[in-house]
Each structure stands twice: as C-alpha cells, then as structure tokens.
Design a protein around this motif. Structure first.
Motif, PDB file in Angstrom:
ATOM      1  N   ILE A  21       0.835  -1.204   0.000  1.00  0.00           N
ATOM      2  CA  ILE A  21       0.000   0.000   0.000  1.00  0.00           C
ATOM      3  C   ILE A  21       0.871   1.255   0.000  1.00  0.00           C
ATOM      4  O   ILE A  21       0.596   2.226  -0.711  1.00  0.00           O
ATOM      5  N   PHE A  81      -7.402  -4.945   4.707  1.00  0.00           N
ATOM      6  CA  PHE A  81      -6.876  -4.054   3.673  1.00  0.00           C
ATOM      7  C   PHE A  81      -7.765  -4.120   2.424  1.00  0.00           C
ATOM      8  O   PHE A  81      -7.348  -4.613   1.367  1.00  0.00           O
ATOM      9  N   GLN A  86      -8.554  -1.944   0.350  1.00  0.00           N
ATOM     10  CA  GLN A  86      -8.072  -1.122  -0.765  1.00  0.00           C
ATOM     11  C   GLN A  86      -7.055  -1.855  -1.633  1.00  0.00           C
ATOM     12  O   GLN A  86      -6.666  -1.357  -2.704  1.00  0.00           O
ATOM     13  N   LEU A  87      -6.618  -3.022  -1.199  1.00  0.00           N
ATOM     14  CA  LEU A  87      -5.590  -3.785  -1.904  1.00  0.00           C
ATOM     15  C   LEU A  87      -6.181  -5.116  -2.358  1.00  0.00           C
ATOM     16  O   LEU A  87      -6.811  -5.816  -1.560  1.00  0.00           O
TER      17      LEU A  87
END
Length: 283
Positions: free
Chosen positions: A41, A97, A99-100
C-alpha cells in the motif's frame, strides 16, 4: 507564488505477483502478510499475490519423479504449507486491507515432476496464482539445487537448466507464470557479474518460444539480477505476449523492490500495461 504542479498522476505500479511469507519453508515467521500488505500500500501497488513455496520431499507414485527413479532431495529443508493457517491469515488481511487486491497463490517447484502431488494440494487449497519454478535438477536419483551443481560446470549446468525449463513448460500446464527463468544466475561462480547472458541466447529463445506457444506470462523477477532489455525482447520476438512482475520477496521490505527499474526494462522491450491495473503487461 508556488510553482505549478504537474496535473498528470503518477502511473500505477504493476501488481507484485510473487511474494513469500512465514508460510514458506525458507521465510521467517516475522514476515507476515499484514506487513507485506502495508508495504504494498505504501508503494501504491494495486495487488499482491502470496505465492508460498510448494515443494516436495515425498512424492506420489503417479508423479513423473517416481517414474524417473528420483528418491530424495539433497540436503532438503523443504516443508509443507500449512493450508489452514495460510488461508486463515489471508482472510484476515483481505478484511483489514480492502483497498488492496490480495491473491492467494503457490510457487510450484519442478511442477512437471510433481503433477499428481500438486493436483492433490490444489484440490485441498485452490489458489488464484500458480507460478512455475525450476530450482533443482536430477542427478543420480536425487534432486540437487542448481547452486550445488554450478561449481562443477557452470555453462553446462545453465544449458541443462534451460533445457529442463523447456521440458517443464511443455510438460506442465498447471502454472500461469514462469518464474525467474535464469535462477542459477543468482549463484554464478565468481559473482553475478561474470554471467554472460548473450552466451545463452539460443537456449533462452527455446524457453521463450515454448512459453509463448502456451500463452503464459514470463516473470521479471526483481530479487534476481534484473533481466536485460535484450532478454525481455527475445521473449517478445519469440511470440511472448504477457509479462508478470515479481519481487520474490522473503521479507516485507522487499515487496515491490526495484519495480521502477523493471518497468523501464519491460517498456523498452515493447510491453505496456494491460487492460486494467491488475492485469499482466502486454505487447
């Protein structure tokens, strides 16, 4: 007055399709998925694949290794993947996470020799990414790490290695990406600077032609000495269509290492980002 800012956003780096954690037998338990995700990230990577080592010290009677009379690995420290623990930690980081994009995976060692054993593993733990790797060569009924064999005959071992990679590509369809095509170069006698890539162009082209005919991706591995533009161009000239980027990280700080340089090499060889940020790069 502050200077004008460039409105062009920085390009998105490619995914890291080759990362190890403590679930791999050669990686410290402190190398957790969470720490690797934090690093990804921070670098702006869109995705990461946790491709743990899938190697065998005992094999299935239906494996080609059995047919070829192989009985053991030399000086082996290999261990099985704890599938339950691996997928439990994977679920945790996927939730933590969002967003990943986080892919499951394995790095299958010598997949042409262990097709039955690999199939059994994947039935119990199917994954998103399978890398194919050649780390060892058979000799006298045993599998030896190529670093052990190089000191006897470096050039001969490298040619034998690349011929075995052709066999691996043509004999196994379980993997999507061919990892570190010149793995022995890491252990070249006298230092990696003594390795002359051009001396093996014909053998590389045999590998790349075989891989291109299957439509699979070639990995640019950034733990290894970086591939040259020439090497990646040979793949393109032999019909190769897809490039995967892999740090081969065995500690979180190595995730995405040298991807800026790898991107420059791949672009110079004629490949560009794929259909979306999660795709392989394409010709």
């Amino acid at each position: 007055m502050p200077p004008p800012q460039d409105p062009t956003p920085a390009p998105t780096p490619p995914p890291d399709n080759h990362v190890h954690t403590g679930w791999s037998w050669d990686t410290a338990s402190a190398s957790t998925m969470a720490r690797a995700c934090e690093r990804a990230i921070a670098l702006g990577l869109p995705a990461i694949a946790f491709t743990e080592h899938l190697d065998f010290t005992v094999w299935d009677p239906d494996d080609r290794a059995t047919d070829e009379g192989l009985v053991e690995r030399h000086a082996s420290r290999h261990a099985e993947i704890d599938v339950q623990g691996y997928f439990a930690e994977l679920a945790e980081v996927r939730e933590r996470f969002p967003q990943l994009r986080i892919w499951s995976g394995v790095e299958a060692g010598e997949p042409h020799l262990f097709s039955a054993s690999i199939a059994a593993h994947l039935r119990n733990g199917p994954v998103d990414r399978v890398l194919g790797s050649l780390h060892s060569l058979p000799e006298g009924g045993r599998l030896y790490g190529v670093g052990h064999l190089l000191w006897e005959d470096a050039d001969g071992t490298m040619r034998r290695y690349l011929a075995e990679v052709v066999d691996m590509v043509e004999s196994s369809d379980v993997f999507q990406v061919l990892a570190h095509v010149d793995f022995p170069r890491r252990y070249w006698p006298g230092g990696i600077h003594r390795y002359a890539e051009k001396d093996f162009e014909e053998e590389y082209r045999q590998v790349f032609g075989a891989l291109a005919r299957t439509g699979r991706a070639l990995e640019v591995n950034t733990s290894s000495p970086l591939a040259s533009v020439d090497q990646v161009r040979w793949f393109r000239e032999e019909g190769g269509e897809a490039i995967s980027f892999g740090s081969d990280a065995h500690q979180p700080g190595a995730v995405g290492q040298r991807f800026d340089l790898a991107v420059d090499i791949v672009e110079a060889a004629g490949f560009r980002p794929g259909r979306d940020p999660f795709d392989f790069w394409r010709r």
